[in-house]
Design an enzyme around this catalytic site. Sequence first.
Site, short mmCIF file in Angstrom:
data_model
loop_
_atom_site.label_atom_id
_atom_site.label_comp_id
_atom_site.label_asym_id
_atom_site.label_seq_id
_atom_site.Cartn_x
_atom_site.Cartn_y
_atom_site.Cartn_z
N SER A 146 0.87 -1.19 0.00
CA SER A 146 0.00 0.00 0.00
C SER A 146 0.89 1.22 0.00
CB SER A 146 -0.85 0.00 1.28
OG SER A 146 -1.54 1.21 1.44
N TYR A 159 -2.21 -0.70 10.67
CA TYR A 159 -2.31 -1.06 9.24
C TYR A 159 -0.98 -0.75 8.55
CZ TYR A 159 -4.03 -1.09 4.40
OH TYR A 159 -4.21 -1.35 3.06
P1 NDP Z 1 -11.52 -5.55 -0.44
O1 NDP Z 1 -12.07 -5.45 0.95
O2 NDP Z 1 -12.44 -5.26 -1.57
O3 NDP Z 1 -10.87 -6.99 -0.66
C1 NDP Z 1 -10.20 -7.67 0.37
C2 NDP Z 1 -10.10 -9.13 0.01
O4 NDP Z 1 -9.39 -9.79 1.05
C3 NDP Z 1 -11.46 -9.81 -0.13
O5 NDP Z 1 -11.44 -10.64 -1.26
C4 NDP Z 1 -11.55 -10.67 1.12
O6 NDP Z 1 -12.26 -11.87 0.84
C5 NDP Z 1 -10.08 -11.00 1.35
N1 NDP Z 1 -9.81 -11.43 2.72
C6 NDP Z 1 -9.97 -10.74 3.89
N2 NDP Z 1 -9.66 -11.54 4.93
C7 NDP Z 1 -9.32 -12.75 4.42
C8 NDP Z 1 -8.91 -13.98 4.97
N3 NDP Z 1 -8.79 -14.15 6.31
N4 NDP Z 1 -8.63 -15.02 4.15
C9 NDP Z 1 -8.76 -14.88 2.81
N5 NDP Z 1 -9.14 -13.73 2.21
C10 NDP Z 1 -9.41 -12.68 3.01
O7 NDP Z 1 -10.27 -4.58 -0.45
P2 NDP Z 1 -9.13 -4.26 -1.57
O8 NDP Z 1 -9.37 -4.95 -2.81
O9 NDP Z 1 -8.97 -2.81 -1.57
O10 NDP Z 1 -7.86 -4.88 -0.81
C11 NDP Z 1 -6.94 -5.75 -1.47
C12 NDP Z 1 -5.54 -5.45 -0.96
O11 NDP Z 1 -5.19 -4.15 -1.40
C13 NDP Z 1 -5.41 -5.43 0.55
O12 NDP Z 1 -4.21 -6.07 0.92
C14 NDP Z 1 -5.37 -3.95 0.87
O13 NDP Z 1 -4.67 -3.70 2.07
C15 NDP Z 1 -4.65 -3.41 -0.34
N6 NDP Z 1 -4.79 -1.98 -0.58
C16 NDP Z 1 -6.00 -1.43 -0.86
C17 NDP Z 1 -6.12 -0.06 -1.05
C18 NDP Z 1 -7.44 0.61 -1.28
O14 NDP Z 1 -7.52 1.86 -1.23
N7 NDP Z 1 -8.52 -0.12 -1.58
C19 NDP Z 1 -4.96 0.81 -1.01
C20 NDP Z 1 -3.74 0.13 -0.71
C21 NDP Z 1 -3.67 -1.21 -0.52
P3 NDP Z 1 -13.25 -12.65 1.86
O15 NDP Z 1 -13.84 -11.64 2.79
O16 NDP Z 1 -14.25 -13.27 0.93
O17 NDP Z 1 -12.39 -13.67 2.55
#
Ligand code: NDP
Length: 248
Positions: A146, A159
């Site tokens: 991030s 975070y």
């Molecule tokens: P979302 O919340 O849309 O996606 C998060 C994903 O992580 C979901 O598919 C969720 O699936 C999965 N997840 C959460 N916990 C678990 C778990 N225990 N096991 C398996 N899967 C898990 O957020 P983003 O797409 O934005 O996030 C994706 C990545 O990008 C993250 O690492 C985030 O920190 C990073 N990021 C995002 C930014 C933003 O502004 N959006 C900026 C910088 C980085 P499910 O709940 O079905 O398990």
Amino acid sequence: MNASVTRTNRKIVLITGASSGIGEATARHLAAAGHHVVLGARRTDRLALLVNELEAAGYSAEYTELDVTDRASMTRFTEGALARHERIDVLVNHAGVMPLAPMSALHVAEWDQMIDVNLRGVLHGIAAVLPSMLERASGHIVNIASTSALRVDPSAAVYCATKYAVRALSEGLRQENSDVRVTVVCPGFTQSELADHGGAAEVQDAVRAATQQIGLPASASAEAVGYAIAQPASVDVSEIVVRPTAQN
Ligand code: NDP
């Protein structure tokens, strides 16, 4: 199959956190590019819909239930893919959570959750694929950090700590291995469900407002992942930062 991806450079790509946001966009992007994507997350109903949609479009995809905090679950995810495809070319560690709150709020359970998903989950992924990649002297691990791995902000201390850690361990992993490629992608504000779960309401509301104003579509980071993967084996795209032009 996309013109640029042939039978010989079609990759088996495992994606954690593929049920929404950047992970889902990456699944769509890489499947459309001609790769076979193996999707993991806890919400299998969403993964099933996505796989159906990708297959209906003529792409190649499958899914497995995955909780990245559980090492046995991660092992089932990767071993299943190895058994079916005999190799894992790429692991993209997307799964993440971001329940932001000031430390004084003492949301200790959410601190633990961020460490377990954002940091331990990435380590579980690496542990599950590294041996077979080293054996084949080939592979690529893409970790989603991030812009919070590059600067610290109030209410984001834990975070940021997890994302700084992901960036640090990725650099160490890269230096230790001359055959396995390691890429860190650092997205800035991106439209997704990330701020919808947990945290302090006023902080998460502010993140959602900023994201609504300037947030990138999830496809922006998905394309960065695609770029890194598409390079020849001798080229390691070590780090990519993808932030909105208007992000300070
Ligand atoms: P979302 O919340 O849309 O996606 C998060 C994903 O992580 C979901 O598919 C969720 O699936 C999965 N997840 C959460 N916990 C678990 C778990 N225990 N096991 C398996 N899967 C898990 O957020 P983003 O797409 O934005 O996030 C994706 C990545 O990008 C993250 O690492 C985030 O920190 C990073 N990021 C995002 C930014 C933003 O502004 N959006 C900026 C910088 C980085 P499910 O709940 O079905 O398990």
